[in-house]
Design an enzyme around this catalytic site. Structure first.
Site, PDB file in Angstrom:
ATOM      1  N   ASP A 107      -9.158   6.192  -6.712  1.00  0.00           N
ATOM      2  CA  ASP A 107      -8.208   5.536  -5.814  1.00  0.00           C
ATOM      3  C   ASP A 107      -6.866   5.265  -6.491  1.00  0.00           C
ATOM      4  OD1 ASP A 107      -7.570   4.202  -3.294  1.00  0.00           O
ATOM      5  OD2 ASP A 107      -7.640   2.327  -4.438  1.00  0.00           O
ATOM      6  N   GLU A 144       1.935   7.852  -9.428  1.00  0.00           N
ATOM      7  CA  GLU A 144       1.750   7.722  -7.988  1.00  0.00           C
ATOM      8  C   GLU A 144       3.099   7.795  -7.279  1.00  0.00           C
ATOM      9  OE1 GLU A 144      -0.392   4.150  -7.155  1.00  0.00           O
ATOM     10  OE2 GLU A 144      -2.233   4.829  -8.167  1.00  0.00           O
ATOM     11  N   ASP A 190     -17.900  -5.884 -20.741  1.00  0.00           N
ATOM     12  CA  ASP A 190     -16.617  -6.568 -20.685  1.00  0.00           C
ATOM     13  C   ASP A 190     -16.296  -7.114 -22.066  1.00  0.00           C
ATOM     14  OD1 ASP A 190     -14.949  -8.025 -18.039  1.00  0.00           O
ATOM     15  OD2 ASP A 190     -14.489  -8.623 -20.092  1.00  0.00           O
ATOM     16  N   ILE A 249     -13.647  -8.677  -9.269  1.00  0.00           N
ATOM     17  CA  ILE A 249     -14.138  -7.538  -8.492  1.00  0.00           C
ATOM     18  C   ILE A 249     -15.473  -7.053  -9.044  1.00  0.00           C
ATOM     19  CG2 ILE A 249     -13.682  -5.126  -7.889  1.00  0.00           C
ATOM     20  CD1 ILE A 249     -10.703  -5.847  -7.807  1.00  0.00           C
ATOM     21  N   HIS A 282      -4.586   4.893  -3.347  1.00  0.00           N
ATOM     22  CA  HIS A 282      -4.464   3.512  -3.832  1.00  0.00           C
ATOM     23  C   HIS A 282      -4.625   2.501  -2.687  1.00  0.00           C
ATOM     24  CE1 HIS A 282      -2.600   0.997  -7.296  1.00  0.00           C
ATOM     25  NE2 HIS A 282      -3.473   0.280  -6.618  1.00  0.00           N
ATOM     26  N   ILE A 283      -5.744   2.602  -2.002  1.00  0.00           N
ATOM     27  CA  ILE A 283      -5.981   1.761  -0.824  1.00  0.00           C
ATOM     28  C   ILE A 283      -7.111   0.761  -1.045  1.00  0.00           C
ATOM     29  CG2 ILE A 283      -5.101   3.464   0.812  1.00  0.00           C
ATOM     30  CD1 ILE A 283      -8.076   4.201   1.390  1.00  0.00           C
ATOM     31  N   GLY A 284      -7.534   0.594  -2.305  1.00  0.00           N
ATOM     32  CA  GLY A 284      -8.653  -0.312  -2.566  1.00  0.00           C
ATOM     33  C   GLY A 284      -8.467  -1.681  -1.952  1.00  0.00           C
ATOM     34  N   GLY A 285      -7.280  -2.250  -2.107  1.00  0.00           N
ATOM     35  CA  GLY A 285      -7.009  -3.563  -1.534  1.00  0.00           C
ATOM     36  C   GLY A 285      -6.246  -3.510  -0.238  1.00  0.00           C
ATOM     37  N   SER A 308      -9.396   0.851 -10.410  1.00  0.00           N
ATOM     38  CA  SER A 308      -8.693  -0.191 -11.159  1.00  0.00           C
ATOM     39  C   SER A 308      -7.237   0.191 -11.403  1.00  0.00           C
ATOM     40  CB  SER A 308      -9.421  -0.475 -12.470  1.00  0.00           C
ATOM     41  OG  SER A 308      -9.541   0.696 -13.262  1.00  0.00           O
TER      42      SER A 308
END
Length: 629
Positions: A484, A489, A401, A382, A512-515, A459
């Site tokens: 997100d 949750e 990273d 991503i 939590h709708i990123g994907g 993430s």
């Protein structure tokens, strides 16, 4: 031991249609009373199949209602191969290998059955069916009444006349098939329910078969699979996309779905007897759950992350875990881009004011993303794709990273997180959910960011201290945030949501709708389902996150032995010694190990004593053993 003679019905058994109903669709296409006549034909078929009317009388009445012509019969004959039942299509090899001991017995019509019989390799003289009679105009005037199959109790009479040697096994869906056993013409009767289940027929059967695989397994005959797939239970939680259900059911598996997540106690209760578990991000598969899973072979995470699964515990049980690491990448990236732009332009707050009737046209605090610096924390699938799109918008990209990553385009790697925070106008989180990443962004990190910087987290909820984020937003240290994911949750859409971030200005909250796009969920469903099928059907562990990865071809003309064991010295030698002692001829073998687990795949000739496999299951270090063919 004499092998069985198999007698198969045709309609709703070898094919998924009832011949006369299909002919009605063709013959009555333009008839003004088509619906009424079709309904009567269907009712007569149902009455005959359930034993409420004699077959001969039902056949006569249905033919009278049809007004059939030769071209109608030929039209159905031309497409009959496409109507073959799913489990029949996947077991063509069985028919071809045992053709001399297979008969097709039907009250239907020989010319319709013939093309499928030929495809299956069944000899023409083993097709026992009615023969239509035509007049000179090509009209069907009836069926040959000299044929016993045109009248009551015709099937038992025809079978008895064959004087077959060996146990006779009748497979069919209708009452006339049950009568073959009830009148002593067959030794065993299987009620075939893949297409339709008729209660009276099921009650009269020795066994119920939801597919041909069930029949072959019960009769000890090698079919397409080593174990009937419909006996393998799959439980998919959290509203997994229907594409996965469709693909898995198409492959022959039994699939149960649930909309919400399950907590540990409920999952422990539900997982007993389940072979495959499908989850998304809210269901936690703990060691305690895995200990209670008495049949579990695989877990599919229909999402990117697998931190919700105890991977070590799963490996210890020989349970393969798969995910879909790339399928929703684009959806998350697009949401991140959109959130950046919305925050930069203060769209969310302005929209809220408009809904309250307040007109506030102003450029104050509204900025372009072009020329701004984006800091990406986590440069995986991503993060790296976001990097490319952000550069195309004119942004300068920095990333941090822990792993060595190839910088794409003009993106620049930063030596430390603090260095990235100090330079970025926008910081966006794209790290995985491992425990080490808990609260990696807290009060200290927000204090190191540029005053007025924007912050995004798409993430995992636990990677950010949300109380510290709320404080940074209230103080103005952060110029805005889009979140997100959250540490806690709701398990279902009906449960309430609360967070320290609720009600704050310049703060976008999404559930939590990123994907969660239609495209991403369908892609995830297809990818994860294919990975499951690869593992279940041929032992392929490509993209498995907790067992050694081995890419395997389909099993052909062999049996495949799958041996998962603890990675300890001597296992392969002991395995091969056991294979040799059993007289098994090895056609091919693969071994792959990781630091805790070994995986041996051995293809052997099909001719061997099944009892010889017992020794393989008892080898020291064995975790799981499976046989495929």
């Amino acid at each position: 031991m004499i092998s069985p003679v198999f007698i198969f019905d045709f309609d709703s058994t070898l094919v998924r249609i009832e011949t006369l109903e299909a002919l009605a669709d063709l013959a009555l296409k333009d008839a003004p009373d088509a619906a009424e006549r079709k309904a009567r034909i269907a009712a007569l078929t149902d009455d005959a199949m359930n034993g409420r009317i004699g077959f001969g009388e039902a056949l006569k009445q249905r033919l009278e209602l049809l007004a059939l012509r030769r071209e109608h019969v030929e039209a159905l004959t031309d497409r009959i191969l496409d109507e073959a039942t799913v489990s029949i299509r996947r077991n063509v090899d069985f028919f071809q290998r045992h053709a001399e001991r297979i008969y097709i017995l039907s009250g239907g019509f020989r010319e319709v059955i013939a093309p499928l019989a030929e495809r299956l390799g069944v000899p023409a003289d083993h097709v026992l069916a009615n023969d239509l009679i035509y007049d000179d105009e090509g009209r069907v005037t009836g069926a040959d009444t000299a044929n016993p199959l045109s009248r009551e109790n015709g099937k038992p009479e025809v079978i008895r006349a064959l004087n077959l040697e060996g146990p006779v096994v009748m497979v069919g869906d209708g009452w006339t098939d049950a009568e073959v056993k009830l009148q002593g013409a067959a030794d065993r009767f299987y009620a075939f329910t893949e297409i339709v289940s008729r209660p009276k027929v099921v009650e009269a059967a020795d066994a119920v078969a939801a597919s041909l695989d069930e029949v072959l397994y019960a009769e000890g005959v090698a079919g397409r699979w080593s174990y009937p797939r419909n006996r393998i239970r799959m439980l998919l939680l959290e509203n997994v996309h229907p594409a996965a259900v469709e693909r898995l059911e198409e492959a022959g598996y039994s699939v149960e779905t649930m909309k919400g997540a399950l907590d540990e106690d409920d999952l422990i209760e539900a997982i007993r007897g389940v072979h495959v578990l499908g989850i998304r991000s809210k269901t936690n598969v703990s060691r305690k759950v895995l200990d209670a899973a008495d049949r579990l072979m695989a877990v599919a995470a229909f999402c990117i992350g697998t931190n919700q699964v105890d991977l070590d515990a799963a490996a210890d049980k020989g349970v393969a875990v798969f995910n879909a690491p790339y399928s929703n990448t684009r959806s998350v990236v697009e949401l991140a881009i959109g959130m950046m732009i919305v925050l930069m332009r203060d769209v969310a707050d302005k929209s809220r004011e408009m809904h309250k009737g307040k007109w506030n046209k102003s450029a104050t605090g509204s900025r372009e993303v072009r020329g701004k610096t984006l800091g990406i924390v986590g440069y995986g699938a991503i993060g790296s794709q976001l990097s490319v799109l952000a550069e195309n918008l004119g942004m300068r990209v920095l990333f941090y990273d822990l792993s060595e990553r190839l910088a794409l385009g003009n993106a620049r790697r930063m030596r430390s997180l603090d260095a990235l925070l100090a330079e970025a106008d926008v910081v966006t989180m794209h790290v995985d959910g491992r425990k080490d990443n808990t609260a990696i962004i807290g009060a200290d990190q927000f204090a190191r960011m540029k005053p007025g910087a924007l912050f995004l987290n798409l993430s995992r909820g636990h990677v950010v201290d949300v109380d510290a984020m709320a404080a940074a937003l209230k103080s103005g240290r952060l110029g805005g945030a889009a979140v997100d994911v959250f540490p806690e949750e709701p398990r279902t859409n009906a449960d309430p949501f609360d967070s320290p971030l609720v009600g704050l200005d310049k703060t976008i909250l999404t559930p939590h709708i990123g994907g969660s796009t239609e495209e991403a969920q369908e892609a995830i469903a297809e990818f994860a389902a294919e990975r499951l099928l690869g593992y279940l059907n041929r032992g392929d562990t490509t993209f498995c996150v907790n067992l050694p990865n081995v890419q395997l071809a389909e099993v052909t003309r062999a049996h495949r032995l799958l041996h998962i064991h603890r990675n300890q010295p001597g296992v392969l030698a002991e395995l091969n010694r056991a294979l040799s002692d059993a007289g098994l001829n090895i056609l091919g073998q693969h071994l792959k190990t990781d630091e805790r687990t070994g995986y041996v795949i051995t293809d052997v000739d099909r001719d061997y004593d099944r009892e010889a496999l017992t020794a393989l299951k008892q080898l020291p270090g064995t975790i799981r053993f499976r046989r495929l063919h």
